[in-house]
Write an enzyme that holds these catalytic residues in place. Structure first.
Site, PDB file in Angstrom:
ATOM      1  CB  SER A  94      -1.032  -0.282   1.290  1.00 46.24           C
ATOM      2  OG  SER A  94      -2.300   0.380   1.471  1.00 46.24           O
ATOM      3  CG  HIS A 104      -5.766  -2.109  -0.362  1.00 46.42           C
ATOM      4  ND1 HIS A 104      -5.073  -1.776  -1.238  1.00 46.42           N
ATOM      5  CD2 HIS A 104      -5.691  -1.476   1.122  1.00 46.42           C
ATOM      6  CE1 HIS A 104      -3.956  -0.929  -0.543  1.00 46.42           C
ATOM      7  NE2 HIS A 104      -4.101  -0.805   0.564  1.00 46.42           N
ATOM      8  CG  ASP A 156      -6.957  -2.748  -3.739  1.00 47.86           C
ATOM      9  OD1 ASP A 156      -7.176  -1.184  -3.421  1.00 47.86           O
ATOM     10  OD2 ASP A 156      -5.471  -2.753  -3.642  1.00 47.86           O
TER      11      ASP A 156
END
Length: 317
Positions: free
Chosen positions: A166, A288, A258
């Site tokens: 991320s 995610h 995501d």
């Protein structure tokens, strides 16, 4: 990438069960919390769905100088004390606002175990106290320090990779570019679902609500780390805008459901078009943060194994 009209139908049954359990718990959305509350909530939730952490022979705390005089903490984990271990420098996720080496400890230890390497996990400084480009500077300062000090730590300075998930994936992309410019030879840049674009792509709208990371949460995180909207156009924050010729080979692991999946796919294309070797894996039916759900989401363990295989290959193991 194209998405079905009912994106919920893409989810695996196990993933649906996890999202249902999270919704049933009734915790307030992260965007409604103060940054301090968000940090605490993230720390409390970390590890709930994670694999059990592997036992490590080496569990060291490092202190790394940053360019502005600050000292950054990092954790070094290795399953055995062999000399000249290859090393992965890891940047945790959390929207530049939450997270720590401890929230990603089980993941990092599992990668160390599977890839037969050491992992150094950096406790870079977080927003909103530290805004862009502090985390980016911390990440590169840590890499430069590691390149110089690897041998004294029993690590192999000629076999360094960087990685993250991320926001940590974004830091990985940026740091790989900075490493190229500084002449640091990285063996691999390993990214789980990085943010790469200054604008939202199609998946940000398809999966904007109900898939764990929501568009409002992304805005919340970006609002704290890059409060100046002009900074989102900075190639350091949005590596899609950067010249990536000659950067380290890349491995990307994305989640199909995501908001950031299209950004990761677009960045893989951007790297390939610049002649960079790229391996891209898209894990079907997951959201995610799935890589930290290894206890209940089989795709998490597959992604760990795939990433570790890429590391072993890059390290010549």
């Amino acid at each position: 990438m194209t998405h079905r009209r009912n994106p919920q139908s893409l989810l695996t049954l196990a993933m649906r069960d996890v999202l249902h359990a999270i919704a049933k718990a009734g915790r307030p959305p992260i965007a409604l919390l103060t940054p301090e509350q968000a940090k605490q909530a993230f720390a409390l939730g970390a590890g709930v769905l994670e694999v059990n952490a592997h036992k490590m022979v080496r569990d060291d705390t490092l202190h790394i100088p940053a360019r502005d005089g600050a000292t950054l903490r990092a954790k070094l984990w290795a399953e055995h004390a062999s000399p000249h271990l290859p090393v992965l420098l890891y940047f945790h996720g959390g929207g530049f606002t939450v997270g720590s080496p401890e929230t990603h400890e089980a993941l990092c230890k599992h990668l160390a175990h599977l890839a037969h390497c050491a992992v150094v996990s950096l406790d870079y400084r977080l927003a909103p106290k530290h805004t862009f480009p502090t985390a980016h500077n911390d990440a590169f300062d840590a890499l430069q320090w590691l390149a110089v000090n690897a041998a004294s730590l029993g690590l192999d300075a000629t076999r360094i990779a960087i990685g993250g998930d991320s926001a940590g994936g974004t830091l990985t992309a940026s740091t790989a570019i900075a490493a190229r410019d500084a002449g640091i030879d990285l063996k691999l840049q390993l990214m789980f679902y990085p943010g790469c674009s200054p604008e939202y792509l199609a998946s940000a709208h398809t999966f904007e609500k109900g898939f764990l990371l929501e568009k409002t949460s992304i805005e919340y995180f970006y609002g704290h780390y890059v409060p100046d909207l002009e900074d989102r156009q900075n190639p350091r924050f949005s590596p899609m805008l950067a010249d990536v010729t000659g950067v380290a080979p890349a491995w990307l692991g994305l989640a199909e459901c995501d908001p950031l999946v299209d950004e990761g796919g677009a960045y893989a294309d951007h790297l390939r078009l610049s002649g960079v070797p790229v391996d891209l894996e898209i894990y079907k039916g997951v959201v995610h943060s799935f890589i930290q759900m290894g206890r209940v989401i089989p795709e998490a363990l597959t992604a760990h194994a795939d990433a570790a295989r890429a590391l072993r290959h890059a390290f010549g193991l």
